[in-house]
Write an enzyme that holds these catalytic residues in place. Structure first.
Site, PDB file in Angstrom:
ATOM      1  N   LYS A   1       1.083   4.200  -2.960  1.00  0.00           N
ATOM      2  CA  LYS A   1       0.808   5.605  -2.678  1.00  0.00           C
ATOM      3  C   LYS A   1       2.024   6.482  -2.950  1.00  0.00           C
ATOM      4  O   LYS A   1       1.887   7.627  -3.395  1.00  0.00           O
ATOM      5  CB  LYS A   1       0.325   5.756  -1.234  1.00  0.00           C
ATOM      6  CG  LYS A   1      -1.044   5.140  -0.967  1.00  0.00           C
ATOM      7  CD  LYS A   1      -2.128   5.716  -1.868  1.00  0.00           C
ATOM      8  CE  LYS A   1      -3.530   5.316  -1.410  1.00  0.00           C
ATOM      9  NZ  LYS A   1      -4.581   5.878  -2.294  1.00  0.00           N
TER      10      LYS A   1
ATOM     11  N   TYR B   1       0.838  -1.198   0.000  1.00  0.00           N
ATOM     12  CA  TYR B   1       0.000   0.000   0.000  1.00  0.00           C
ATOM     13  C   TYR B   1       0.876   1.254   0.000  1.00  0.00           C
ATOM     14  O   TYR B   1       0.648   2.191  -0.775  1.00  0.00           O
ATOM     15  CB  TYR B   1      -0.898  -0.014   1.234  1.00  0.00           C
ATOM     16  CG  TYR B   1      -1.818   1.170   1.367  1.00  0.00           C
ATOM     17  CD1 TYR B   1      -3.022   1.222   0.661  1.00  0.00           C
ATOM     18  CD2 TYR B   1      -1.501   2.241   2.198  1.00  0.00           C
ATOM     19  CE1 TYR B   1      -3.879   2.320   0.788  1.00  0.00           C
ATOM     20  CE2 TYR B   1      -2.338   3.335   2.324  1.00  0.00           C
ATOM     21  CZ  TYR B   1      -3.526   3.363   1.623  1.00  0.00           C
ATOM     22  OH  TYR B   1      -4.367   4.451   1.739  1.00  0.00           O
TER      23      TYR B   1
END
Length: 248
Positions: A159, A155
């Site tokens: 990002k 994740y």
């Protein structure tokens, strides 16, 4: 770029959480909002809420990681409202897993939805923005793309990629009238964050100078600012409504 020129906004992942709050906030500002979500019922729920409040909205469900799906929901937005002059790339999901347990499929899906999805939506929207000489793109990243997160390596990587894409694209297209910025929220009280372990959430809250998680509406205010003429000098920036988790 004047405010009255921006008539149509497309928000991905807008069926719930931050995306829903952003869609509702932009509708309050007078935008006709194309509400995208992977789930048709949640997309329609958010669109209905906007219409009930007196705004204009259309549900345009679809998978941001699939090029044909992205083209289809942009086409639907164009049919109903015209080409979006504002694009908010918010679609995403969370998965908490130690790095040694991550599978290739886990990693690929995370990158596909967040980073590839942002890329595909920009590819769909940008040519028309450039031809008009105006447009605004806001990419929703995360403070974990800046500092990393335990058991959230994939994740965090996705990002961080969105932040890098934002900076590079801003350098490429800003002089042609398209502003590109990012928002990197800290932990926000959404269903996604509530799905993380209680231990993680408790430890994270204790680290925050503000002492609390944020609310989706607080992030939506940041997006509304970046979309507005008040943010005319903001180019390639990453704003952080993050409870003080990251201070730059």
């Amino acid at each position: 770029m004047t405010a009255n020129r921006i008539r149509v906004a497309l928000v991905t992942g807008a069926g719930s959480g931050i995306g829903r709050a952003v869609a509702l906030r932009l509708a309050e500002e007078g935008y006709a909002v194309a509400v995208n979500d992977l789930k048709p019922d949640t997309a329609e729920g958010a669109a209905s809420a906007i219409r009930e409040a007196g705004g204009a909205a259309e549900a345009v469900p679809g998978d941001v990681s699939d090029p044909e799906s992205v083209h289809a929901f942009f086409e639907r937005a164009r049919e109903v409202f015209g080409a979006p002059e504002v694009l908010v790339n918010n679609a995403g999901f969370l998965q908490q897993k130690p790095f040694v347990e991550l599978t290739i499929e886990d990693f690929d899906r995370m990158i596909s939805v967040h980073l590839r999805g942002t890329f595909l939506c920009i590819k769909e929207a940008l040519p028309e923005m450039l031809s008009r000489g105006r447009g605004v793109i806001v990419n929703v990243a995360s403070q974990l793309g800046q500092i990393g997160g335990i058991e959230l390596c994939h994740y965090s990587a996705a990002k961080a990629g969105i932040i890098g894409l934002t900076k590079a694209l801003a350098r490429e297209v800003s002089a042609r009238g398209v502003r590109v910025n990012a928002v990197a929220p800290g932990p926000i009280n959404t269903e996604l964050v509530q799905g993380l372990s209680e231990e993680w959430r408790r430890a994270k809250a204790a680290e925050l100078p503000l002492g609390r998680f944020g609310e989706p509406e607080e992030v939506a205010e940041t997006v509304a600012f970046l979309v507005s003429d008040r943010a005319s000098l903001y180019v390639g920036q990453t704003l952080g409504p993050n409870s003080g988790d990251v201070m730059l």
